[in-house]
Design a protein around this motif. Structure first.
Motif, PDB file in Angstrom:
ATOM      1  N   SER A  54      40.133  32.910  50.056  1.00 28.84           N
ATOM      2  CA  SER A  54      41.271  33.709  49.566  1.00 28.84           C
ATOM      3  C   SER A  54      41.101  34.032  48.081  1.00 28.84           C
ATOM      4  O   SER A  54      41.471  35.126  47.632  1.00 28.84           O
ATOM      5  CB  SER A  54      42.591  32.990  49.822  1.00 28.84           C
ATOM      6  OG  SER A  54      42.641  31.762  49.125  1.00 28.84           O
ATOM      7  N   ALA A  55      40.524  33.108  47.304  1.00 31.56           N
ATOM      8  CA  ALA A  55      40.286  33.374  45.882  1.00 31.56           C
ATOM      9  C   ALA A  55      39.204  34.443  45.717  1.00 31.56           C
ATOM     10  O   ALA A  55      39.307  35.310  44.836  1.00 31.56           O
ATOM     11  CB  ALA A  55      39.876  32.093  45.168  1.00 31.56           C
ATOM     12  N   CYS A  57      38.539  36.792  47.889  1.00 32.65           N
ATOM     13  CA  CYS A  57      39.189  38.036  48.304  1.00 32.65           C
ATOM     14  C   CYS A  57      40.049  38.581  47.165  1.00 32.65           C
ATOM     15  O   CYS A  57      40.004  39.776  46.867  1.00 32.65           O
ATOM     16  CB  CYS A  57      40.029  37.795  49.559  1.00 32.65           C
ATOM     17  SG  CYS A  57      40.914  39.255  50.138  1.00 32.65           S
ATOM     18  N   GLN A  58      40.823  37.701  46.532  1.00 35.88           N
ATOM     19  CA  GLN A  58      41.706  38.131  45.439  1.00 35.88           C
ATOM     20  C   GLN A  58      40.899  38.670  44.264  1.00 35.88           C
ATOM     21  O   GLN A  58      41.298  39.648  43.635  1.00 35.88           O
ATOM     22  CB  GLN A  58      42.608  36.977  44.981  1.00 35.88           C
ATOM     23  CG  GLN A  58      43.705  37.403  44.050  1.00 35.88           C
ATOM     24  CD  GLN A  58      44.605  38.488  44.638  1.00 35.88           C
ATOM     25  OE1 GLN A  58      45.117  38.355  45.741  1.00 35.88           O
ATOM     26  NE2 GLN A  58      44.789  39.572  43.912  1.00 35.88           N
ATOM     27  N   LEU A  61      39.945  42.090  45.286  1.00 32.20           N
ATOM     28  CA  LEU A  61      41.165  42.922  45.280  1.00 32.20           C
ATOM     29  C   LEU A  61      41.562  43.297  43.857  1.00 32.20           C
ATOM     30  O   LEU A  61      41.995  44.424  43.607  1.00 32.20           O
ATOM     31  CB  LEU A  61      42.309  42.207  45.984  1.00 32.20           C
ATOM     32  CG  LEU A  61      42.241  42.159  47.501  1.00 32.20           C
ATOM     33  CD1 LEU A  61      43.334  41.239  48.054  1.00 32.20           C
ATOM     34  CD2 LEU A  61      42.367  43.547  48.100  1.00 32.20           C
ATOM     35  N   ASP A  62      41.416  42.361  42.925  1.00 35.75           N
ATOM     36  CA  ASP A  62      41.727  42.659  41.524  1.00 35.75           C
ATOM     37  C   ASP A  62      40.782  43.714  40.966  1.00 35.75           C
ATOM     38  O   ASP A  62      41.175  44.531  40.135  1.00 35.75           O
ATOM     39  CB  ASP A  62      41.651  41.385  40.678  1.00 35.75           C
ATOM     40  CG  ASP A  62      42.775  40.405  40.987  1.00 35.75           C
ATOM     41  OD1 ASP A  62      43.784  40.816  41.602  1.00 35.75           O
ATOM     42  OD2 ASP A  62      42.632  39.207  40.617  1.00 35.75           O
ATOM     43  N   ASN A  73      42.755  48.084  50.034  1.00 32.66           N
ATOM     44  CA  ASN A  73      43.085  46.655  50.069  1.00 32.66           C
ATOM     45  C   ASN A  73      42.893  46.087  51.472  1.00 32.66           C
ATOM     46  O   ASN A  73      42.375  44.979  51.634  1.00 32.66           O
ATOM     47  CB  ASN A  73      44.517  46.416  49.595  1.00 32.66           C
ATOM     48  CG  ASN A  73      44.694  46.707  48.115  1.00 32.66           C
ATOM     49  OD1 ASN A  73      43.726  46.850  47.374  1.00 32.66           O
ATOM     50  ND2 ASN A  73      45.945  46.812  47.685  1.00 32.66           N
ATOM     51  N   LYS A  77      40.473  43.062  52.602  1.00 34.03           N
ATOM     52  CA  LYS A  77      41.016  41.903  53.323  1.00 34.03           C
ATOM     53  C   LYS A  77      40.305  41.710  54.660  1.00 34.03           C
ATOM     54  O   LYS A  77      40.017  40.583  55.063  1.00 34.03           O
ATOM     55  CB  LYS A  77      42.519  42.068  53.544  1.00 34.03           C
ATOM     56  CG  LYS A  77      43.327  41.926  52.266  1.00 34.03           C
ATOM     57  CD  LYS A  77      44.794  42.216  52.507  1.00 34.03           C
ATOM     58  CE  LYS A  77      45.581  42.196  51.211  1.00 34.03           C
ATOM     59  NZ  LYS A  77      46.986  42.600  51.414  1.00 34.03           N
TER      60      LYS A  77
END
Length: 178
Positions: A54-55, A57-58, A61-62, A73, A77
């Motif tokens: 998840s980190a 992915c984030q 995404l950032d 997005n 994901k």
């Protein structure tokens, strides 16, 4: 090679989901993320087992947040959910090639041991593009090839004019005429 086969499965849905301008923007965004994969520190983070999925992915995404697009997005994901964030560089290059194929705009190279001036490069590109029904841009690459070789990879075109082959053919033709 395996990355490319897997990435190709994503390309068609992406091409169908985005319109022309959005595809161009997506290609630019993925290109920026792909460039990050060239950085050793970024790769350490993305390949680390200590950093959660998840980190990771984030983080990506950032990087694409400026697009402010739910479709982009969702793509990121989806890649993250399937453990395929490492496909982004391959997706980027495949997407650029597909956009070029759709627009019939291709790039290629001219190899020669003699310097080919820019006017000649443009003339060859224009004439080859006319024959192929496409827009082709060529760049000159100095090499040890004795003659001229033109390559356009995405069109699977390679044209050779070798001095040694031309000489051999002339000798053969003269001998047949005798």
């Amino acid at each position: 090679m395996q990355h490319e086969l897997i990435a190709k499965r994503y390309i068609k849905p992406v091409m169908d989901s985005f319109d022309g301008a959005s595809l161009e923007n997506l290609a630019t965004l993925l290109g920026v993320v792909a460039k990050a994969y060239e950085d050793e520190k970024f790769n350490l983070i993305m390949n680390s087992n200590e950093v959660s999925d998840s980190a990771k992915c984030q983080l990506v995404l950032d990087m694409v947040a400026s697009a402010n697009s739910s479709a982009v997005n969702n793509l990121i994901k989806l890649l993250a959910e399937n453990g395929r964030l490492s496909l982004i560089p391959t997706l980027s290059s495949l997407l650029i090639r597909e956009i070029a194929r759709t627009k019939r705009t291709f790039t290629g190279r001219i190899y020669s041991n003699n310097v080919v001036d820019q006017a000649s490069v443009e003339t060859i590109a224009r004439d080859l593009g006319t024959k192929m029904g496409a827009t082709i841009s060529l760049s000159y690459v100095a090499s040890d090839f004795d003659g001229v070789r033109v390559e356009v990879d995405d069109l699977n075109v390679e044209i050779n004019f070798s001095k040694s082959r031309l000489n051999a053919q002339m000798v053969e033709h003269i001998l047949k005429a005798i």
